[in-house]
Design a protein around this motif. Sequence first.
Motif, short mmCIF file in Angstrom:
data_model
loop_
_atom_site.label_atom_id
_atom_site.label_comp_id
_atom_site.label_asym_id
_atom_site.label_seq_id
_atom_site.Cartn_x
_atom_site.Cartn_y
_atom_site.Cartn_z
N SER A 47 -19.23 44.70 38.00
CA SER A 47 -18.66 46.04 37.82
C SER A 47 -19.47 47.10 38.53
O SER A 47 -18.93 48.08 39.03
N PHE A 48 -20.79 46.92 38.59
CA PHE A 48 -21.67 47.91 39.18
C PHE A 48 -21.46 48.07 40.68
O PHE A 48 -21.92 49.04 41.28
N LEU A 49 -20.76 47.12 41.31
CA LEU A 49 -20.51 47.22 42.74
C LEU A 49 -19.37 48.18 43.07
O LEU A 49 -19.20 48.55 44.23
N PHE A 50 -18.60 48.57 42.08
CA PHE A 50 -17.40 49.36 42.31
C PHE A 50 -17.64 50.81 41.93
O PHE A 50 -18.30 51.11 40.92
N LEU A 51 -17.09 51.72 42.73
CA LEU A 51 -17.23 53.15 42.46
C LEU A 51 -16.45 53.55 41.21
O LEU A 51 -16.89 54.40 40.44
N GLU A 52 -15.28 52.92 41.02
CA GLU A 52 -14.46 53.27 39.88
C GLU A 52 -15.09 52.75 38.59
O GLU A 52 -15.67 51.67 38.57
N PRO A 53 -14.98 53.51 37.49
CA PRO A 53 -15.49 53.01 36.19
C PRO A 53 -14.54 51.93 35.66
O PRO A 53 -13.55 52.21 34.99
N MET A 54 -14.84 50.71 36.00
CA MET A 54 -13.98 49.60 35.62
C MET A 54 -14.81 48.36 35.39
O MET A 54 -15.95 48.26 35.86
N GLU A 55 -14.26 47.43 34.62
CA GLU A 55 -14.93 46.17 34.37
C GLU A 55 -14.37 45.12 35.32
O GLU A 55 -13.18 44.87 35.34
N VAL A 56 -15.27 44.55 36.13
CA VAL A 56 -14.85 43.55 37.10
C VAL A 56 -15.70 42.31 36.89
O VAL A 56 -16.93 42.36 36.99
N LYS A 57 -15.03 41.21 36.61
CA LYS A 57 -15.73 39.94 36.42
C LYS A 57 -15.11 38.89 37.32
O LYS A 57 -13.89 38.70 37.32
N LEU A 58 -15.96 38.23 38.07
CA LEU A 58 -15.53 37.14 38.92
C LEU A 58 -15.71 35.82 38.19
O LEU A 58 -16.45 35.74 37.21
N VAL A 59 -15.07 34.79 38.68
CA VAL A 59 -15.27 33.44 38.14
C VAL A 59 -16.18 32.68 39.10
O VAL A 59 -15.83 32.47 40.26
N VAL A 60 -17.37 32.32 38.63
CA VAL A 60 -18.31 31.56 39.46
C VAL A 60 -18.31 30.12 38.98
O VAL A 60 -18.34 29.84 37.78
N LEU A 61 -18.24 29.19 39.93
CA LEU A 61 -18.15 27.77 39.63
C LEU A 61 -19.48 27.08 39.93
O LEU A 61 -20.34 27.65 40.62
N PRO A 62 -19.68 25.85 39.43
CA PRO A 62 -20.88 25.10 39.83
C PRO A 62 -20.93 24.94 41.34
O PRO A 62 -19.89 24.81 41.99
N PHE A 63 -22.14 24.94 41.89
CA PHE A 63 -22.27 24.84 43.34
C PHE A 63 -21.72 23.50 43.80
O PHE A 63 -22.05 22.45 43.23
N PRO A 64 -20.85 23.48 44.81
CA PRO A 64 -20.20 22.22 45.21
C PRO A 64 -21.16 21.25 45.88
O PRO A 64 -22.11 21.64 46.56
N SER A 65 -20.90 19.97 45.68
CA SER A 65 -21.69 18.93 46.35
C SER A 65 -21.16 18.73 47.76
O SER A 65 -20.00 19.04 48.06
N LYS A 66 -22.01 18.20 48.62
CA LYS A 66 -21.62 18.09 50.03
C LYS A 66 -20.67 16.92 50.28
O LYS A 66 -20.13 16.79 51.38
N GLU A 67 -20.44 16.08 49.29
CA GLU A 67 -19.58 14.91 49.49
C GLU A 67 -18.15 15.31 49.87
O GLU A 67 -17.46 14.60 50.59
#
Length: 387
Positions: free
Chosen positions: A347-367
């Motif tokens: 949220s802190f990256l945005f100028l607007e007073p808004m709640e922004v949440k991304l979905v972060v996944l486990p780091f992918p394997s190279k397989e």
Amino acid sequence: MSVLLLLVLCTLAMGCGAAPPPQPASRPSPLLSLDCNSSYVLDIANDILQDINRDRKDGYVLSLNRVSDAREHRQEAGLGSLFYFTLDVLETGCHVLSRTSWKNCGVRIFHESVYGQCKAVFYINKEKRIFYLPAYNCTLRPVSRSAIIMMCPDCPSTSPYDLSNPRYMETATESLAKYNSRSPSKQYSVVKITKTFSQWVFGPAYFVEYLIKESPCTKSQGSSCALESPDSVPVGICHGSLSESQGNPGKMISVTCSFFNSQAPTPRGENTAVNQRPANPSKAEEPQQQNIASTNTPAKAVPKGSVQYLPDWDKKGEGSQEKDPVETFPVQLDLTISPQGEPLDVSFLFLEPMEVKLVVLPFPSKEKRSAECPGPAQKDDPLILPP
């Protein structure tokens, strides 16, 4: 009948006025494999590496050797994408305090090579012109000493993490004394030795790289000057050497010093600035810094990352469980272990007073990486490429 009909009509009327049942939230698309040699991917890799080098306070600037893996995780509409990158890197001769772009730094010669791998999670929202590095981790190793001896037995022996030999400090202090003697007024002192090498030619020879700081004393003040302030910061880096020849008295000392740019940009995290770049990253070599984050949350803009140095494979030690070369290059970056992912508050990256949440996944394997990965290497030598 009329009463029953009335009840049915009332029930239907209430149902028509009721809100529809909640719909399940749309989930971001799964990870997409990218072409490691595409200009788009290479532009992102450049931004990632610039941010990693900018965030560091110690060590040498890392340069890109190749993109080993690249994935894109598209978020909900309007929120951009999270990227998961694995970069094969080489250490350069520029110290990170110089704030020099990795593209302007030369990689080290073979017998001094330090190479490794960085994993990074990078957020891009082109619509909002946000480019942000939430997390990274790197693991580096010097090139195998046994391989160097086989290819170049007379090359200097690298011991970048062993400062137990007092001759290295002697080389640093005596070479800096020579530099100070030639300085018209300013004097300098050793802050920290950063690299050490040794070689036998006609006698022992020692080579060191070390950070220096400026002393408040001038040459004319001499020993009457007070000691320098303990909180003074490094202002440059020197390369010194000391050699002796059997049968000839005296020492041969040489030294060169270069100084850091005092106007270098502030490292990320010392203010509330977060990078905003043009929508096409290739249009800008060096991103401009603009203050777009809330002053109430500066700490959230600091990337979470580290650079780990390991000994070369020849020094794993007895009893080591590291048998597979892949296991000797561990680089972990898991913001979550949940297969469904976890929220990442940006949220802190945005100028607007808004709640922004991304979905972060486990780091992918190279397989499961793309067939176009890894990309071609700048230095295609198996001795300086992670397995």
